[in-house]
Design a protein around this motif. Structure first.
Motif, PDB file in Angstrom:
ATOM      1  N   LEU A  85      -4.929 -67.291   8.217  1.00 24.13           N
ATOM      2  CA  LEU A  85      -3.514 -66.887   7.045  1.00 24.13           C
ATOM      3  C   LEU A  85      -4.193 -66.052   5.866  1.00 24.13           C
ATOM      4  CD1 LEU A  85      -0.908 -67.721   5.696  1.00 24.13           C
ATOM      5  CD2 LEU A  85      -1.720 -68.381   4.506  1.00 24.13           C
ATOM      6  N   ARG A  86      -3.860 -64.609   6.164  1.00 29.91           N
ATOM      7  CA  ARG A  86      -3.945 -63.678   5.524  1.00 29.91           C
ATOM      8  C   ARG A  86      -3.198 -63.228   5.155  1.00 29.91           C
ATOM      9  NH1 ARG A  86      -4.827 -58.641   8.442  1.00 29.91           N
ATOM     10  NH2 ARG A  86      -4.369 -58.722  10.339  1.00 29.91           N
ATOM     11  N   ASP A  87      -3.332 -61.944   4.048  1.00 25.95           N
ATOM     12  CA  ASP A  87      -2.057 -60.627   3.994  1.00 25.95           C
ATOM     13  C   ASP A  87      -2.116 -60.184   5.230  1.00 25.95           C
ATOM     14  OD1 ASP A  87      -1.451 -57.934   1.108  1.00 25.95           O
ATOM     15  OD2 ASP A  87       0.083 -59.916   2.191  1.00 25.95           O
ATOM     16  N   ILE A  88      -1.242 -59.153   5.595  1.00 24.42           N
ATOM     17  CA  ILE A  88      -0.879 -58.383   6.942  1.00 24.42           C
ATOM     18  C   ILE A  88      -0.563 -57.331   6.191  1.00 24.42           C
ATOM     19  CG2 ILE A  88      -0.243 -57.503   9.014  1.00 24.42           C
ATOM     20  CD1 ILE A  88       0.549 -60.512   9.729  1.00 24.42           C
ATOM     21  N   PRO A  89      -1.400 -55.711   6.488  1.00 21.71           N
ATOM     22  CA  PRO A  89      -1.230 -54.691   5.856  1.00 21.71           C
ATOM     23  C   PRO A  89       0.061 -54.518   6.251  1.00 21.71           C
ATOM     24  CG  PRO A  89      -3.096 -54.105   7.092  1.00 21.71           C
ATOM     25  CD  PRO A  89      -2.597 -55.899   7.208  1.00 21.71           C
ATOM     26  N   ILE A  90       0.731 -53.178   4.954  1.00 21.50           N
ATOM     27  CA  ILE A  90       2.280 -53.096   5.887  1.00 21.50           C
ATOM     28  C   ILE A  90       2.198 -52.048   7.335  1.00 21.50           C
ATOM     29  CG2 ILE A  90       1.739 -51.137   4.113  1.00 21.50           C
ATOM     30  CD1 ILE A  90       4.677 -51.288   3.591  1.00 21.50           C
ATOM     31  N   SER A  91       1.199 -51.646   7.187  1.00 20.83           N
ATOM     32  CA  SER A  91       1.135 -50.687   8.595  1.00 20.83           C
ATOM     33  C   SER A  91       1.235 -51.113  10.047  1.00 20.83           C
ATOM     34  CB  SER A  91      -0.304 -49.406   9.042  1.00 20.83           C
ATOM     35  OG  SER A  91      -0.193 -49.229   7.097  1.00 20.83           O
ATOM     36  N   GLU A  92       0.629 -52.420  10.056  1.00 17.55           N
ATOM     37  CA  GLU A  92       0.730 -53.189  11.088  1.00 17.55           C
ATOM     38  C   GLU A  92       2.283 -54.217  11.049  1.00 17.55           C
ATOM     39  OE1 GLU A  92      -3.215 -55.105  11.190  1.00 17.55           O
ATOM     40  OE2 GLU A  92      -1.718 -57.118  11.936  1.00 17.55           O
ATOM     41  N   VAL A  93       2.760 -53.848   9.812  1.00 20.90           N
ATOM     42  CA  VAL A  93       3.941 -55.200   9.966  1.00 20.90           C
ATOM     43  C   VAL A  93       4.643 -54.400  10.394  1.00 20.90           C
ATOM     44  CG1 VAL A  93       5.781 -56.187   8.296  1.00 20.90           C
ATOM     45  CG2 VAL A  93       3.255 -56.666   7.793  1.00 20.90           C
ATOM     46  N   ASN A  94       4.752 -53.060  10.344  1.00 19.70           N
ATOM     47  CA  ASN A  94       5.502 -52.076  10.285  1.00 19.70           C
ATOM     48  C   ASN A  94       5.909 -51.557  12.109  1.00 19.70           C
ATOM     49  OD1 ASN A  94       7.628 -49.582   8.587  1.00 19.70           O
ATOM     50  ND2 ASN A  94       6.178 -50.744   7.322  1.00 19.70           N
ATOM     51  N   ARG A  95       4.110 -51.341  12.357  1.00 19.52           N
ATOM     52  CA  ARG A  95       4.248 -51.644  14.165  1.00 19.52           C
ATOM     53  C   ARG A  95       4.632 -52.223  14.870  1.00 19.52           C
ATOM     54  NH1 ARG A  95      -0.476 -48.343  12.746  1.00 19.52           N
ATOM     55  NH2 ARG A  95      -1.648 -50.121  12.333  1.00 19.52           N
ATOM     56  N   MET A  96       4.590 -53.528  14.346  1.00 19.13           N
ATOM     57  CA  MET A  96       5.507 -54.668  14.913  1.00 19.13           C
ATOM     58  C   MET A  96       7.450 -55.400  14.689  1.00 19.13           C
ATOM     59  SD  MET A  96       4.623 -58.966  13.683  1.00 19.13           S
ATOM     60  CE  MET A  96       6.346 -58.736  12.658  1.00 19.13           C
ATOM     61  N   PHE A  97       7.323 -54.896  13.730  1.00 17.33           N
ATOM     62  CA  PHE A  97       8.847 -54.412  13.289  1.00 17.33           C
ATOM     63  C   PHE A  97       9.781 -53.225  14.045  1.00 17.33           C
ATOM     64  CE2 PHE A  97       9.626 -58.212  11.172  1.00 17.33           C
ATOM     65  CZ  PHE A  97       9.384 -58.234   9.785  1.00 17.33           C
ATOM     66  N   PHE A  98       8.927 -52.429  14.118  1.00 21.01           N
ATOM     67  CA  PHE A  98      10.099 -50.947  14.134  1.00 21.01           C
ATOM     68  C   PHE A  98       9.042 -50.907  15.607  1.00 21.01           C
ATOM     69  CE2 PHE A  98      12.053 -51.267  11.167  1.00 21.01           C
ATOM     70  CZ  PHE A  98      11.469 -51.638   9.532  1.00 21.01           C
ATOM     71  N   LEU A  99       8.188 -50.490  16.094  1.00 19.71           N
ATOM     72  CA  LEU A  99       8.027 -49.841  17.618  1.00 19.71           C
ATOM     73  C   LEU A  99       7.665 -51.165  18.721  1.00 19.71           C
ATOM     74  CD1 LEU A  99       4.824 -47.818  16.193  1.00 19.71           C
ATOM     75  CD2 LEU A  99       7.354 -46.857  16.509  1.00 19.71           C
ATOM     76  N   PRO A 100       8.943 -50.864  19.079  1.00 21.50           N
ATOM     77  CA  PRO A 100       9.084 -52.053  20.201  1.00 21.50           C
ATOM     78  C   PRO A 100       7.821 -51.660  20.973  1.00 21.50           C
ATOM     79  CG  PRO A 100      10.606 -51.169  20.282  1.00 21.50           C
ATOM     80  CD  PRO A 100       9.978 -49.851  19.075  1.00 21.50           C
ATOM     81  N   GLU A 101       7.249 -52.407  21.748  1.00 21.22           N
ATOM     82  CA  GLU A 101       6.692 -52.848  22.738  1.00 21.22           C
ATOM     83  C   GLU A 101       6.704 -53.055  24.221  1.00 21.22           C
ATOM     84  OE1 GLU A 101       2.845 -52.527  21.746  1.00 21.22           O
ATOM     85  OE2 GLU A 101       3.149 -52.405  20.265  1.00 21.22           O
ATOM     86  N   LYS A 102       6.249 -51.615  25.100  1.00 24.90           N
ATOM     87  CA  LYS A 102       7.649 -52.341  26.051  1.00 24.90           C
ATOM     88  C   LYS A 102       6.840 -52.288  27.860  1.00 24.90           C
ATOM     89  CE  LYS A 102       9.930 -48.058  25.140  1.00 24.90           C
ATOM     90  NZ  LYS A 102       8.998 -47.677  24.105  1.00 24.90           N
TER      91      LYS A 102
END
Lengths: 188, 126
Positions: B109-126
């Motif tokens: 368990l750790r605090d995920i940095p906001i850049s990583e969270v944003n990439r996961m939410f808003f940049l869909p992997e193709k």
């Protein structure tokens, strides 16, 4: 190439996002809010003048009426020059930096430039603002002591407050340019 | 141990408080309503002014009303502004230690940095 799309702000007002690609590593994103409406201007003016007329009916001093006219004019000028922001734009230049511009209704423009070395990332953050939770785009600045840390948060589009769909468009455009930093690192 | 079960001591405290509350209330009514001359004739002369019999409840009610507004204001003042780093991270997240990644184990368990969270939410992997 320029394209314009309509969105809504956090309070429901219609805003427009204009995207222009100047080159492969330079993009400009501008969010334009609604112009000053005639009906809100006349509503405010009539309210002030009715109040002044009521005051004049009470105290029989005609200076109240001329003071009301003065206050309306000065207030309108101050509002247009210092408060009403027509357009906020973001210019991202890949190797140079990010420039944030706010254009006021009177024509005044205020710009801030942040060089690329200080920019850690551009993210969509959520925070509590006046009894609501809003999404807003912000630039995270690098910390000089701690390479993983954030020294400052610069919120963008503060007066137009776009909703999440508009912010996602701006976020994707910015990330496409910021990713080029990692693939082609320049020695600086 | 601290259990909320009824005990003989708690029953005695409760009854003492009950008697004390009734005594205080009857005393307040006597002080507020009985004329001063009657109290003086009994020999009880050292009372506060009767003005306070009305003023103190009014002060209390106004304080309760202001308390609602004050609490609301304190909440708004302690909310972090939009340009503060407290919306993004805090002391515990800055000082967290990175655990080593183990194969076939649930990640720590750790605090995920906001850049990583944003990439996961808003940049869909193709």
């Amino acid at each position: 190439m320029a394209e314009e799309r309509r969105f809504r702000s956090a309070s429901g007002a219609p805003i427009a996002l204009r995207r222009r690609q100047h080159s492969a590593s330079c993009r400009e994103l501008a969010v334009r809010g609604p112009r000053l409406q005639l009906r809100s201007l006349s509503a405010a003016t009539s309210a002030v003048w009715l109040a002044a007329y009521g005051l004049f009916a009470l105290c029989e001093n005609s200076m109240v009426l001329s003071a009301a006219i003065f206050i309306t004019l000065i207030g309108l000028i101050i509002y247009l020059h210092f408060v009403k922001i027509d357009q906020e734009s973001l210019l991202v230049i890949g190797s140079l930096g990010i420039q944030v511009t706010s254009s006021y209704a009177s024509g005044k423009e205020s710009t801030t430039f942040i060089e690329m070395g200080q920019v850690k990332d551009v993210v969509i953050n959520e925070a509590i603002h006046m009894q609501k939770v809003i999404y807003y785009l912000c630039i995270l600045l690098r910390d000089s002591e701690d390479p993983q840390g954030v020294s400052e948060v610069v919120p963008l589009f503060q007066s137009s407050k776009p909703r999440l769909d508009c912010l996602i468009e701006v976020y994707k455009s910015c990330q496409e340019i910021l990713e080029q930093r990692k693939t082609a690192p320049q020695s600086s | 141990e601290n259990s909320p079960a009824p005990l003989p001591e708690r029953a005695i405290y409760g009854f003492a408080l009950f008697l004390g509350a009734w005594f205080g209330f009857i005393l307040y009514l006597i002080w507020a309503y009985i004329p001063e001359t009657w109290l003086f004739s009994l020999g009880l002369t050292y009372w506060p002014q009767k003005y306070w019999a009305v003023a103190l409840p009014v002060y209390l009610l106004v304080a309760v009303g202001i308390g609602y507004i004050l609490l609301f204001g304190i909440n708004m003042m302690s909310t972090a502004p939009l340009n503060s780093t407290h919306t993004v991270t805090d002391n515990y997240a800055k000082k967290q230690q990175q655990k080593k990644f183990q194969e076939e184990a649930i990640p720590a368990l750790r605090d995920i940095p906001i850049s990583e969270v944003n990439r996961m939410f808003f940049l869909p992997e193709k």
